[in-house]
Design an enzyme around this catalytic site. Structure first.
Site, mmCIF file in Angstrom:
data_model
loop_
_atom_site.group_PDB
_atom_site.id
_atom_site.type_symbol
_atom_site.label_atom_id
_atom_site.label_comp_id
_atom_site.label_asym_id
_atom_site.label_seq_id
_atom_site.Cartn_x
_atom_site.Cartn_y
_atom_site.Cartn_z
ATOM 1 N N ASN A 9 5.641 0.652 -6.155
ATOM 2 C CA ASN A 9 4.219 0.458 -6.494
ATOM 3 C C ASN A 9 3.517 1.672 -5.404
ATOM 4 O O ASN A 9 2.255 1.385 -4.993
ATOM 5 C CB ASN A 9 3.607 -1.056 -6.324
ATOM 6 C CG ASN A 9 4.011 -1.499 -5.041
ATOM 7 O OD1 ASN A 9 4.151 -0.968 -4.007
ATOM 8 N ND2 ASN A 9 4.223 -2.999 -5.106
ATOM 9 N N ALA A 28 0.172 -7.188 -0.508
ATOM 10 C CA ALA A 28 1.073 -8.236 -0.240
ATOM 11 C C ALA A 28 2.520 -8.010 -0.545
ATOM 12 O O ALA A 28 3.388 -8.730 -0.188
ATOM 13 C CB ALA A 28 0.639 -9.653 -1.102
ATOM 14 N N ASP A 29 2.926 -6.732 -1.317
ATOM 15 C CA ASP A 29 4.227 -6.588 -1.670
ATOM 16 C C ASP A 29 4.226 -5.141 -1.584
ATOM 17 O O ASP A 29 4.507 -4.503 -3.067
ATOM 18 C CB ASP A 29 4.582 -7.157 -2.966
ATOM 19 C CG ASP A 29 5.883 -7.010 -3.252
ATOM 20 O OD1 ASP A 29 6.835 -6.897 -2.621
ATOM 21 O OD2 ASP A 29 6.034 -7.166 -4.504
ATOM 22 N N LEU A 30 4.069 -4.236 -0.818
ATOM 23 C CA LEU A 30 4.088 -2.813 -0.682
ATOM 24 C C LEU A 30 5.686 -2.306 -0.672
ATOM 25 O O LEU A 30 6.224 -2.675 0.245
ATOM 26 C CB LEU A 30 3.610 -2.270 0.738
ATOM 27 C CG LEU A 30 3.532 -0.661 0.321
ATOM 28 C CD1 LEU A 30 2.414 -0.357 -0.690
ATOM 29 C CD2 LEU A 30 2.783 -0.144 1.671
#
Length: 250
Positions: A176, A170-172
Site C-alpha cells: 500500500n 494501521a497497516d503500512l
C-alpha cells in the site's frame, strides 16, 4: 488540490457519504458492480470475494473496495462488522480521514464516496476513491529491482511527512505504498500511501517506530517470496529519507 464538498444521503438500510464535486446524485447503484457492468464501466475485479474493483466514471477511474476482514476474524465473519454508530463505521471513518489528509496536502487518493448498509447489530461497508494512474506498488518495484536510492529516500521522507502530522497508518506495508511507474532523474519520485482503514491522527509517539518495523517485516517477506533477502542498504536509504523528512517543514 481539489476541494472536497462533503454531503450525505440516506439509502434503504444505510447511508452514503460523498464528495458532491465528484458525485451529483448518489444511490445504491453507485456501489453495485452489476450496475457498473451493465454500463460497460467495470474494468476489473480483484481481491477475495471481488473486494476491489476498478470503475470507469466518465473521464476518471475509481477504485471500489468492499471491506473484508483478515486473519482469524475472517473465519467468524468475512465482511460484517459490529454496529456502533454511523460515524464509527469503517467506511465513513476512512473517507473522512482521507479528506482530512488531502486538506493537509498529504499524498493519498481522493475520497469519492463511502457507504454502510446496516443489518440489525452488524453492517457491511464500501469505499470509492480516485484511482492513482501510472503507478506501481513498492512490492512490485522490489520484485523487479525498480527502486533506486533516490526512490527509497523519497519513500522514507513521505512516511515522515505523515508522522509529522501524527498520521498513524494501521497497516503500512509494501503493497500500500504506491510509486510513480515512470519518471526521469529530473522529476522528484512520487510516493502515495493507500488503505487507511483503522488509521487515525494521534499524538506522536513510539507507535511511529512500530509502523516502521511493520513495514520492514513486509519488505523482508516480499523479498523472501522472490527468493532473496531484503537488502539492508535499501532500508538504510529509506531511513536516511525518513530522518531527513522528520526535520522538513510542510
Amino acid at each position: 488540490m481539489q476541494l472536497i464538498e462533503e454531503r450525505r444521503t440516506s439509502i434503504p438500510g444505510g447511508c452514503i457519504l460523498y464528495d458532491a464535486v465528484c458525485v451529483r446524485k448518489p444511490d445504491a447503484d453507485l456501489f453495485d458492480l452489476n450496475a457498473w457492468s451493465q454500463r460497460n464501466a467495470l474494468e476489473r475485479v480483484t481481491g477475495g470475494r471481488g473486494s476491489v474493483a476498478v470503475l470507469r466514471a466518465g473521464g476518471a477511474r475509481w477504485v471500489l473496495r468492499h471491506y473484508c476482514r483478515g486473519g482469524l476474524a475472517a473465519k467468524v465473519s468475512n465482511d460484517r462488522y459490529l454496529w456502533i454508530g454511523a460515524e464509527r463505521t469503517r467506511s465513513f471513518a476512512e473517507w473522512r480521514l482521507l479528506a482530512s489528509l488531502r486538506a493537509l496536502g498529504l499524498p493519498v487518493p481522493h475520497p469519492i464516496a463511502a457507504r454502510y448498509v446496516r443489518h440489525g447489530l452488524i453492517y457491511t461497508a464500501d469505499l470509492i476513491t480516485q484511482m492513482l494512474e501510472d503507478t506501481m506498488t513498492l512490492a512490485q518495484a522490489l520484485a523487479t529491482s525498480g527502486a533506486d536510492a533516490a526512490l527509497w529516500r523519497e519513500v522514507g521522507r513521505t512516511i515522515a511527512r505523515f508522522h509529522r502530522h501524527g498520521v498513524h497508518h494501521a497497516d503500512l506495508n509494501a503493497h500500500n505504498i504506491l510509486l510513480a511507474a515512470s519518471r526521469t532523474e529530473r522529476v522528484q519520485p512520487q510516493v502515495h500511501l493507500l488503505d487507511f482503514d483503522r488509521g487515525r491522527i494521534r499524538r506522536r509517539g513510539r507507535w511511529e517506530e512500530g509502523v516502521l518495523k511493520r513495514l520492514h517485516r513486509s519488505l523482508e517477506k516480499v523479498s523472501a517470496q522472490h527468493g532473496r533477502a531484503f537488502d539492508p542498504e535499501q532500508w538504510r536509504w529509506l531511513m536516511i529519507g525518513y530522518e531527513k523528512g522528520t526535520g522538513d517543514r510542510g
